[in-house]
Structure formats: structure tokens, C-alpha cells
Design an enzyme around this catalytic site. Structure first.
Site, PDB file in Angstrom:
ATOM      1  CG  ASP A 165      -1.724   0.823   0.982  1.00 59.84           C
ATOM      2  OD1 ASP A 165      -3.124   0.829   0.817  1.00 59.84           O
ATOM      3  OD2 ASP A 165      -1.627   2.105   1.458  1.00 59.84           O
ATOM      4  CE1 TYR A 182       0.705   7.643   2.300  1.00 58.93           C
ATOM      5  CE2 TYR A 182       1.169   5.523   1.472  1.00 58.93           C
ATOM      6  CZ  TYR A 182       0.502   6.415   2.033  1.00 58.93           C
ATOM      7  OH  TYR A 182      -0.198   5.656   3.150  1.00 58.93           O
ATOM      8  CB  SER A 222      -2.287   3.533  12.291  1.00 61.61           C
ATOM      9  OG  SER A 222      -1.792   4.777  11.067  1.00 61.61           O
ATOM     10  N   PRO A 223      -3.112   0.073  12.394  1.00 59.45           N
ATOM     11  CG  PRO A 223      -2.614  -2.209  10.934  1.00 59.45           C
ATOM     12  CD  PRO A 223      -2.238  -0.791  10.834  1.00 59.45           C
ATOM     13  CG  LEU A 224       0.742  -2.191  14.931  1.00 57.79           C
ATOM     14  CD1 LEU A 224       2.436  -2.953  14.018  1.00 57.79           C
ATOM     15  CD2 LEU A 224       0.132  -3.997  15.343  1.00 57.79           C
ATOM     16  N   GLY A 225      -1.517   1.215  16.601  1.00 58.13           N
ATOM     17  CA  GLY A 225      -2.016   2.836  16.627  1.00 58.13           C
ATOM     18  C   GLY A 225      -0.353   3.351  16.623  1.00 58.13           C
ATOM     19  CE  LYS A 242       7.559   2.419   8.596  1.00 60.60           C
ATOM     20  NZ  LYS A 242       8.514   2.719   9.982  1.00 60.60           N
ATOM     21  CD  GLU A 263       7.495  -9.969  16.876  1.00 56.36           C
ATOM     22  OE1 GLU A 263       7.584 -10.769  16.844  1.00 56.36           O
ATOM     23  OE2 GLU A 263       7.077  -8.464  16.206  1.00 56.36           O
ATOM     24  CG  ASN A 264       4.336  -7.076  11.651  1.00 63.41           C
ATOM     25  OD1 ASN A 264       4.113  -7.402  12.949  1.00 63.41           O
ATOM     26  ND2 ASN A 264       4.588  -5.831  11.702  1.00 63.41           N
TER      27      ASN A 264
HETATM   28  P1  A2P Z   1       9.482   0.012  12.887  1.00 62.70           P
HETATM   29  O1  A2P Z   1       9.573   0.500  11.844  1.00 62.70           O
HETATM   30  O2  A2P Z   1      10.285   0.754  13.238  1.00 62.70           O
HETATM   31  O3  A2P Z   1       9.646  -1.697  12.681  1.00 62.70           O
HETATM   32  P2  A2P Z   1       1.599   0.777  12.514  1.00 62.70           P
HETATM   33  O4  A2P Z   1       0.947  -0.127  10.878  1.00 62.70           O
HETATM   34  O5  A2P Z   1       0.071   0.942  13.147  1.00 62.70           O
HETATM   35  O6  A2P Z   1       1.196   2.106  11.669  1.00 62.70           O
HETATM   36  O7  A2P Z   1       2.479   0.410  13.421  1.00 62.70           O
HETATM   37  C1  A2P Z   1       3.623   0.731  12.508  1.00 62.70           C
HETATM   38  C2  A2P Z   1       4.847   0.935  13.769  1.00 62.70           C
HETATM   39  O8  A2P Z   1       4.528  -0.171  14.524  1.00 62.70           O
HETATM   40  C3  A2P Z   1       6.179   1.407  13.529  1.00 62.70           C
HETATM   41  O9  A2P Z   1       6.553   2.884  14.157  1.00 62.70           O
HETATM   42  C4  A2P Z   1       6.540   0.279  13.411  1.00 62.70           C
HETATM   43  O10 A2P Z   1       8.121   0.749  13.505  1.00 62.70           O
HETATM   44  C5  A2P Z   1       6.304  -0.588  14.432  1.00 62.70           C
HETATM   45  N1  A2P Z   1       5.783  -1.563  14.512  1.00 62.70           N
HETATM   46  C6  A2P Z   1       5.575  -2.638  13.869  1.00 62.70           C
HETATM   47  N2  A2P Z   1       5.614  -4.083  13.267  1.00 62.70           N
HETATM   48  C7  A2P Z   1       5.740  -3.907  14.725  1.00 62.70           C
HETATM   49  C8  A2P Z   1       5.859  -5.195  15.601  1.00 62.70           C
HETATM   50  N3  A2P Z   1       6.301  -6.345  15.234  1.00 62.70           N
HETATM   51  N4  A2P Z   1       6.886  -5.519  17.097  1.00 62.70           N
HETATM   52  C9  A2P Z   1       7.307  -3.691  17.131  1.00 62.70           C
HETATM   53  N5  A2P Z   1       7.454  -2.463  16.346  1.00 62.70           N
HETATM   54  C10 A2P Z   1       6.768  -2.705  14.954  1.00 62.70           C
END
Ligand code: A2P
Length: 276
Positions: A53, A58, A190-193, A232, A241-242
């Protein structure tokens, strides 16, 4: 429970226009054009992602295209989204520019990035971009129910997707239900905020209970709520991991605990504050 909008293997959402969108995608918001973006997309493709995406805003479509070409993964196996930057005037001309930057003939999904200047003015151009074959599906992003309804009323075809900020702590249930009723796939960004939710106590407790990482729990929550999700990372290990979210499941108790994190009061709005 499934609504029939998910493929039998649980890994793709079937859009109203019949096209399929992989449930998990890599998002590259705020990833600079260049090696960092090329590497992230390349690692994601190596780790099995088939959904990337990006957006005109961007500034990194070239890197996405470069990574795709370098990966050896056939173009037709990867779902690519880009978004029309609504400070510009013409979705058709901007789609052509995106295709040139990406080095592809067509994107899978082209979204109006946000409803700047009103909800409907860009939609005829989006429909035209689809007719011309520049995009297989078209949709919107950051649209609340009212704005979505304006587009549906004014348009010839309706948006296939509405991509919005969505997560357990931003469980916009009103918007999700309204999208479902209208046959529009709500997609989560932004699922991880953007990282904030990873240290949430409930998320950490559920993660410990199921023996997985907090990020995996938050992504899996979206998948089990039948919401395609883009996340992201620019780190190879975290990208990998994701992607590991199909080898475990959250119980209904886990889901209910996570649902209760909602801070939006089940809103049907896409955003609490607009940025344009
Ligand atoms: P990084 O790019 O250094 O891994 P969102 O998906 O909500 O936008 O969140 C993205 C943020 O979460 C980025 O800052 C990313 O940092 C971090 N992030 C993504 N995956 C993980 C993970 N598995 N563990 C910890 N932080 C993560």
C-alpha cells in the site's frame, strides 16, 4: 463467523466488484523513497506478503516499483494500492503518473486519499481511471458514513473500499457496520496505533496468554473482525513477525477484551480531526 466476503482460506477479502484483496498488506507511509523503502517492500515480498500500500502523497511509488521488479514475484500475484492526492486536480492524469513511477500497467486499487474539497468531486475521475484500466478497483480513504453516502448517491459505481484508521482501540463499529451494509470493504490503517498500542496493557496481557507478540495480536484481531489490514515496518524481523498471523487464533473472550479497548465510542466517523 464469516459473511461470505472472505475467501475459504481466510487470507483475502472479496470486494463487491469481485476482485480479491489479501487481508494483510505492508504500508509504506512515512518511509522515504530510496533504499529503506525498496528494502522494506522487498523483505515483505520475500516473507510472503502479496499486498503493498503506497500513495502519491508518500513520494515513494518508484521504490515500491523497484522492489517489485527486483523480487521476481510475478506482477499478477501482488495487490498494489495507490492513492490520489486530492490537492491535485485530475485523478486520471495522476493515475497515469503513478503507473509510470510504479512501472506497472495497472494498480489493483486506487483510492481518493481524503475528502479534501468535498466528498464527490474526484469520484468521476476515479471511475474514469477504472474504465481506462488504470485501476482494477477504486475506492476512498478517510471517509465517514455521510461522505461515503454522498459518493454512492453521486456515482455510477460505488467505492469498493474505504481505508481508515482502525484498530482495537479505534474500533469504529458504526463505520464498520455502515460499510458492511453498503457492500464497501473497510480496510484498516495504523492497526498498531503507529506503535502506541503495542504497550497497551490489555494487548500485552492477551499476547502473553496466547504466546504471541502484541503486534500479531492486534493484526489478528483485524483479520478475525474480517477487516483487511495494512501495517508498516521497515525492519526485516518485524516485517516477518507481522506476517505470522495465520497460525493462531484469538478466542471469543480475547476478542471481547480487545473490543472493549475502543476509545471512539463505536463512531461512524473516519477521523476525530481532519488534517487538511
Ligand atoms: P518499525 O518500522 O521500526 O518496525 P502501524 O502499522 O500502526 O502504522 O504501526 C507502525 C509502527 O509500529 C512503526 O513505528 C513500526 O516500527 C512499529 N512496528 C511494526 N511492527 C512491529 C512489531 N512487530 N513489533 C514492534 N513494533 C512494530
Amino acid at each position: 463467523m464469516t459473511t461470505g466476503a472472505i475467501t475459504a482460506d481466510g487470507r483475502a477479502r472479496i470486494l463487491a466488484d469481485g476482485n480479491q484483496m489479501p487481508m494483510l498488506g505492508l504500508g509504506v507511509w512515512q518511509v522515504p523513497n530510496g533504499a529503506e523503502c525498496v528494502n522494506a517492500v522487498r523483505w515483505a515480498l520475500d516473507e510472503g506478503y502479496r499486498h503493498i500500500d503506497t500513495a502519491q502523497a508518500y513520494g515513494n511509488e518508484e521504490s515500491v516499483g523497484k522492489a517489485l521488479r527486483g523480487s521476481g514475484v510475478p506482477r499478477d500475484e501482488v495487490f498494489i494500492t495507490t492513492k490520489f492526492y486530492p490537492s491535485h486536480k485530475d485523478p486520471v492524469a495522476e493515475a497515469q503518473r503513478s503507473l509510470t513511477r510504479l512501472g506497472v500497467d495497472q494498480v489493483n486499487l486506487y483510492l481518493v486519499h481524503w475528502p479534501q474539497g468535498g466528498a464527490t468531486w474526484a469520484w468521476p475521475g476515479m471511475e474514469r481511471a477504472r474504465e481506462l484500466g488504470y485501476a482494477r478497483s477504486v475506492g476512498v480513504s478517510n471517509f465517514s458514513v455521510n461522505q461515503l453516502d454522498e459518493v454512492i448517491a453521486a456515482g455510477t459505481i460505488q467505492p469498493a473500499v474505504n481505508q481508515v484508521q482502525f484498530s482495537a482501540p479505534e474500533y469504529r463499529r458504526g463505520l464498520l457496520d455502515a460499510c458492511r451494509q453498503r457492500g464497501v470493504a473497510l480496510e484498516a490503517y495504523s492497526p498498531l496505533g503507529t506503535g502506541r498500542h503495542l504497550s497497551n496493557e490489555t494487548v500485552m496481557r492477551v499476547a502473553k496468554r496466547v504466546g504471541r507478540a502484541p503486534a500479531q495480536v492486534l493484526l489478528r484481531w483485524c483479520v478475525q473482525r474480517e477487516v483487511p489490514v495494512i501495517t508498516k515496518s521497515t525492519n526485516h524481523e518485524r516485517i516477518g513477525e507481522n506476517a505470522q498471523i495465520y497460525d493462531f487464533a484469538l478466542s471469543s473472550e480475547d476478542l471481547v477484551e480487545l473490543d472493549a479497548l475502543d476509545q471512539t465510542n463505536g463512531t461512524d466517523l473516519a477521523l476525530e480531526r481532519k488534517w487538511w
